[in-house]
Design a protein around this motif. Sequence first.
Motif, PDB file in Angstrom:
ATOM      1  N   LYS A 391       0.838  -1.207   0.000  1.00  0.00           N
ATOM      2  CA  LYS A 391       0.000   0.000   0.000  1.00  0.00           C
ATOM      3  C   LYS A 391       0.872   1.255   0.000  1.00  0.00           C
ATOM      4  CE  LYS A 391      -4.093  -1.859   2.357  1.00  0.00           C
ATOM      5  NZ  LYS A 391      -4.876  -1.842   3.629  1.00  0.00           N
ATOM      6  N   THR A 392       1.944   1.236   0.784  1.00  0.00           N
ATOM      7  CA  THR A 392       2.845   2.387   0.837  1.00  0.00           C
ATOM      8  C   THR A 392       3.497   2.640  -0.515  1.00  0.00           C
ATOM      9  OG1 THR A 392       3.312   2.057   3.181  1.00  0.00           O
ATOM     10  CG2 THR A 392       4.951   3.290   1.915  1.00  0.00           C
ATOM     11  N   ILE A 393       3.988   1.571  -1.149  1.00  0.00           N
ATOM     12  CA  ILE A 393       4.636   1.716  -2.455  1.00  0.00           C
ATOM     13  C   ILE A 393       3.650   2.277  -3.479  1.00  0.00           C
ATOM     14  CG2 ILE A 393       5.620   0.393  -4.384  1.00  0.00           C
ATOM     15  CD1 ILE A 393       6.938  -1.419  -2.246  1.00  0.00           C
ATOM     16  N   LEU A 394       2.403   1.815  -3.426  1.00  0.00           N
ATOM     17  CA  LEU A 394       1.389   2.300  -4.366  1.00  0.00           C
ATOM     18  C   LEU A 394       1.020   3.755  -4.069  1.00  0.00           C
ATOM     19  CD1 LEU A 394      -0.487   1.565  -6.694  1.00  0.00           C
ATOM     20  CD2 LEU A 394      -2.171   0.779  -5.007  1.00  0.00           C
ATOM     21  N   ARG A 395       0.787   4.076  -2.788  1.00  0.00           N
ATOM     22  CA  ARG A 395       0.363   5.444  -2.439  1.00  0.00           C
ATOM     23  C   ARG A 395       1.449   6.469  -2.743  1.00  0.00           C
ATOM     24  NH1 ARG A 395      -0.123   9.775  -2.473  1.00  0.00           N
ATOM     25  NH2 ARG A 395      -0.967  11.288  -0.987  1.00  0.00           N
ATOM     26  N   LEU A 396       2.694   6.164  -2.380  1.00  0.00           N
ATOM     27  CA  LEU A 396       3.760   7.151  -2.515  1.00  0.00           C
ATOM     28  C   LEU A 396       4.320   7.244  -3.930  1.00  0.00           C
ATOM     29  CD1 LEU A 396       5.676   6.821   0.879  1.00  0.00           C
ATOM     30  CD2 LEU A 396       3.816   8.365   0.223  1.00  0.00           C
ATOM     31  N   ALA A 397       3.715   6.496  -4.849  1.00  0.00           N
ATOM     32  CA  ALA A 397       4.034   6.712  -6.252  1.00  0.00           C
ATOM     33  C   ALA A 397       3.508   8.072  -6.696  1.00  0.00           C
ATOM     34  CB  ALA A 397       3.430   5.609  -7.121  1.00  0.00           C
ATOM     35  N   PHE A 398       2.542   8.590  -5.944  1.00  0.00           N
ATOM     36  CA  PHE A 398       1.913   9.876  -6.276  1.00  0.00           C
ATOM     37  C   PHE A 398       2.381  10.952  -5.289  1.00  0.00           C
ATOM     38  CE2 PHE A 398      -0.777   6.371  -7.579  1.00  0.00           C
ATOM     39  CZ  PHE A 398      -1.002   6.673  -8.920  1.00  0.00           C
ATOM     40  N   PRO A 399       2.205  12.213  -5.623  1.00  0.00           N
ATOM     41  CA  PRO A 399       2.661  13.287  -4.722  1.00  0.00           C
ATOM     42  C   PRO A 399       1.969  13.216  -3.363  1.00  0.00           C
ATOM     43  CG  PRO A 399       2.106  14.148  -6.901  1.00  0.00           C
ATOM     44  CD  PRO A 399       1.626  12.730  -6.870  1.00  0.00           C
ATOM     45  N   GLY A 400       2.599  13.818  -2.395  1.00  0.00           N
ATOM     46  CA  GLY A 400       2.002  13.887  -1.064  1.00  0.00           C
ATOM     47  C   GLY A 400       2.228  12.628  -0.257  1.00  0.00           C
ATOM     48  N   GLY A 401       1.256  12.331   0.590  1.00  0.00           N
ATOM     49  CA  GLY A 401       1.399  11.177   1.477  1.00  0.00           C
ATOM     50  C   GLY A 401       1.641  11.638   2.896  1.00  0.00           C
ATOM     51  N   GLU A 402       1.078  10.914   3.824  1.00  0.00           N
ATOM     52  CA  GLU A 402       1.206  11.290   5.234  1.00  0.00           C
ATOM     53  C   GLU A 402       1.927  10.203   6.018  1.00  0.00           C
ATOM     54  OE1 GLU A 402      -2.727  11.906   6.574  1.00  0.00           O
ATOM     55  OE2 GLU A 402      -2.999  13.816   5.500  1.00  0.00           O
ATOM     56  N   HIS A 403       2.567  10.631   7.106  1.00  0.00           N
ATOM     57  CA  HIS A 403       3.184   9.655   8.003  1.00  0.00           C
ATOM     58  C   HIS A 403       2.091   8.863   8.720  1.00  0.00           C
ATOM     59  CE1 HIS A 403       7.343  10.977   7.618  1.00  0.00           C
ATOM     60  NE2 HIS A 403       6.894  12.222   7.602  1.00  0.00           N
ATOM     61  N   LYS A 404       2.265   7.565   8.790  1.00  0.00           N
ATOM     62  CA  LYS A 404       1.310   6.717   9.507  1.00  0.00           C
ATOM     63  C   LYS A 404       1.557   6.836  11.012  1.00  0.00           C
ATOM     64  CE  LYS A 404      -0.452   4.807   5.773  1.00  0.00           C
ATOM     65  NZ  LYS A 404      -1.876   4.925   5.403  1.00  0.00           N
ATOM     66  N   PRO A 405       0.485   6.723  11.808  1.00  0.00           N
ATOM     67  CA  PRO A 405       0.663   6.736  13.269  1.00  0.00           C
ATOM     68  C   PRO A 405       1.584   5.602  13.707  1.00  0.00           C
ATOM     69  CG  PRO A 405      -1.650   6.916  12.666  1.00  0.00           C
ATOM     70  CD  PRO A 405      -0.904   6.584  11.407  1.00  0.00           C
ATOM     71  N   LYS A 406       2.471   5.895  14.636  1.00  0.00           N
ATOM     72  CA  LYS A 406       3.425   4.879  15.093  1.00  0.00           C
ATOM     73  C   LYS A 406       2.887   4.145  16.318  1.00  0.00           C
ATOM     74  CE  LYS A 406       6.012   5.989  11.769  1.00  0.00           C
ATOM     75  NZ  LYS A 406       5.931   5.133  10.570  1.00  0.00           N
ATOM     76  N   PRO A 407       3.363   2.912  16.526  1.00  0.00           N
ATOM     77  CA  PRO A 407       2.842   2.094  17.639  1.00  0.00           C
ATOM     78  C   PRO A 407       3.129   2.732  18.997  1.00  0.00           C
ATOM     79  CG  PRO A 407       4.164   0.772  16.124  1.00  0.00           C
ATOM     80  CD  PRO A 407       4.371   2.191  15.748  1.00  0.00           C
ATOM     81  N   VAL A 408       2.271   2.423  19.928  1.00  0.00           N
ATOM     82  CA  VAL A 408       2.488   2.852  21.312  1.00  0.00           C
ATOM     83  C   VAL A 408       3.546   1.937  21.916  1.00  0.00           C
ATOM     84  CG1 VAL A 408       0.146   3.709  21.535  1.00  0.00           C
ATOM     85  CG2 VAL A 408       0.647   1.335  22.157  1.00  0.00           C
ATOM     86  N   PRO A 409       4.094   2.316  23.095  1.00  0.00           N
ATOM     87  CA  PRO A 409       5.071   1.442  23.754  1.00  0.00           C
ATOM     88  C   PRO A 409       4.528   0.028  23.956  1.00  0.00           C
ATOM     89  CG  PRO A 409       5.038   3.584  24.808  1.00  0.00           C
ATOM     90  CD  PRO A 409       3.917   3.586  23.806  1.00  0.00           C
ATOM     91  N   TYR A 410       5.443  -0.941  23.874  1.00  0.00           N
ATOM     92  CA  TYR A 410       5.063  -2.353  23.978  1.00  0.00           C
ATOM     93  C   TYR A 410       4.406  -2.656  25.323  1.00  0.00           C
ATOM     94  CZ  TYR A 410       5.563  -7.362  24.709  1.00  0.00           C
ATOM     95  OH  TYR A 410       5.317  -8.675  25.000  1.00  0.00           O
ATOM     96  N   VAL A 411       3.297  -3.376  25.249  1.00  0.00           N
ATOM     97  CA  VAL A 411       2.610  -3.850  26.451  1.00  0.00           C
ATOM     98  C   VAL A 411       2.411  -5.354  26.301  1.00  0.00           C
ATOM     99  CG1 VAL A 411       0.518  -3.738  27.854  1.00  0.00           C
ATOM    100  CG2 VAL A 411       1.409  -1.666  26.750  1.00  0.00           C
ATOM    101  N   PRO A 412       2.897  -6.169  27.231  1.00  0.00           N
ATOM    102  CA  PRO A 412       2.729  -7.622  27.090  1.00  0.00           C
ATOM    103  C   PRO A 412       1.262  -8.009  27.134  1.00  0.00           C
ATOM    104  CG  PRO A 412       3.604  -7.072  29.254  1.00  0.00           C
ATOM    105  CD  PRO A 412       3.598  -5.808  28.463  1.00  0.00           C
ATOM    106  N   THR A 413       0.911  -9.025  26.346  1.00  0.00           N
ATOM    107  CA  THR A 413      -0.462  -9.525  26.325  1.00  0.00           C
ATOM    108  C   THR A 413      -0.550 -10.810  27.113  1.00  0.00           C
ATOM    109  OG1 THR A 413       0.012 -10.693  24.271  1.00  0.00           O
ATOM    110  CG2 THR A 413      -0.940  -8.485  24.100  1.00  0.00           C
ATOM    111  N   GLU A 414      -1.761 -11.149  27.536  1.00  0.00           N
ATOM    112  CA  GLU A 414      -1.975 -12.396  28.276  1.00  0.00           C
ATOM    113  C   GLU A 414      -1.689 -13.581  27.368  1.00  0.00           C
ATOM    114  OE1 GLU A 414      -2.734 -12.799  31.416  1.00  0.00           O
ATOM    115  OE2 GLU A 414      -2.880 -10.669  31.867  1.00  0.00           O
ATOM    116  N   ALA A 415      -1.013 -14.596  27.903  1.00  0.00           N
ATOM    117  CA  ALA A 415      -0.717 -15.795  27.110  1.00  0.00           C
ATOM    118  C   ALA A 415      -2.000 -16.573  26.864  1.00  0.00           C
ATOM    119  CB  ALA A 415       0.283 -16.663  27.857  1.00  0.00           C
TER     120      ALA A 415
END
Length: 415
Positions: A391-415
Motif C-alpha cells: 500500500k505504501t509503495i502504491l500510495r507514494l508513487a503519487f505526490p504527497g502522502g502522510e506519516h502513519k501513526p506509530k505504535p504505542v510502547p510495547y505492552v505484554p499480552t496475556e498468554a
Amino acid sequence: MNPVTAAPNPKVVGPQSPLAHLSEQQLEELADEFDAIHDEVYADLGERDRKYIQSMIEMHRRLAVMSRVLLLASPNRFAWIAGTATNSAAKILENMEIGHNVLHGQWDWMNDPQIHSTTWDWDTASTSEAWKHSHNYVHHTYTNILGKDKDLGYEIMRIDPDQKWHPVYLGQPIYNLLLMAFFEWGVAMHDLDLEAIRKGEKPMEEVKHELKGIAGKAKSQIVKDYIAWPAVSAAANVAGSLAVSAVTGKLKKKQRSKAVAEAAEAGRKAFKSTATANFTANIVRNFWSNAIIFCGHFPDQTYVFSQEEAEDESRGAWYVRQLAGAANIDGSPMFHIASGNLSFQVEHHLFPDMPSSRYAEIAPRVRDVCERYGLPYNTGPFLQQWGMVQKTILRLAFPGGEHKPKPVPYVPTEA
C-alpha cells in the motif's frame, strides 16, 4: 530506570520519535542492558550452535541433490513440479538462513574456514564483497536514516513521505513487481551506487572493479542454472532414450536414425524443462527474499529517522534506532528458518553478528526492555506486514502522502 522522572532528550527533533521521552542517562542504561544480552549469548555459544549451522548446510545440500535428481526427469510434469519446489526450497535456505547470516559473520566465532564470512560465496548474483559493503556496512550502520540508508527504497522507490516526489515514481508499482521477480540482480547492482556514479563521486576504477565482479557472478549463475544443469538433464535423457532403443531393438541399422532423432528430441525437451525449472526456482526465491526483507523495514510501524536525529547519537540511541526502524513477522519455527530468521528483524538489527538461531530465545528479553523503557516492539502477521508495504509503495508513487501513526510502547499480552 525511571522514564517518568527523567529529563527528555534535547536532541530529538522528530514529533513521533521513539527517542523523545528518553534522557541520555536512560539511553546509557538501555545500551548497557542490550550489551549484556549480547555478551551473555556470546559467552554461551558452543556445540549446539555449531550443530545448528552445520545441520542447515547439510539440509541445503540434501535438498539441492534431491532437486537435481528429480529434474533429470524434468520432461515429466510431476518430476518438474517436485524438482522445482525442492530447488526453490534449497535456494531459499541457502540464501536466507545460511548465506545472509554467514556473510554477517554470525558464525566466524567457530573459526571454521568452510563457514566463515571471509570465504563464503553464495548462490546469488551479488558478490560477497559488494553485498557486505552495501548491507553489512551501509544499511546496518545508517539503518532507516533518510538520505544515508540506501536500502530505503533501494534508490528507485519512494517509501517515505519525506522523500521528495518526482514523476519517475509514478512507475514504481511496476518496477516494484520487476524488483520482486529479479531481486537478486537488483541487489547485485545496488552496491554500485548509481547516484554516486551520476554525481561523479565514485572513482571509475572502483566502478570497473565492481562491474567485473558482477559480470563474474552473472556468468557463473547463468552457466550453472541455464547451461550446465540443463545439459546434465539432456545428457541423461539422451542416454536413457538410447538405452530404451537398444533394448527394444531400434538401434539396429534400419531404425538407427529414428532412434537417434528420438533421443535428440528427448535431450532437447529435458534441457528446456530443466532450464525453466531453474528459472522458476530463482523467481520463487527472489519473490520470497524480497517479501521478507521489505517486511523488515517498510511496514507502517517502522520509524524513519532524519539525519539530524541521528547526529552524534549515543550507543543507546543507536540501539533505539535499530529497534524502532525494524519490524518482525509472526510465524512458526519453520517460517523463521525459511526467512533466515529475518522474521526477527528487530533482534537481527540490534545484534547483526549474533547467530540467527538465538534470536527467538532473546526476543522475550528484548520485549521486556521495550516495556520498561516505553518503546514499541514492531511485529505482525506476514500478510499484514506485506500488505502495508505494498500500500505504501502504491500510495507514494503519487505526490504527497502522510506519516502513519506509530505504535504505542510495547505492552505484554496475556498468554
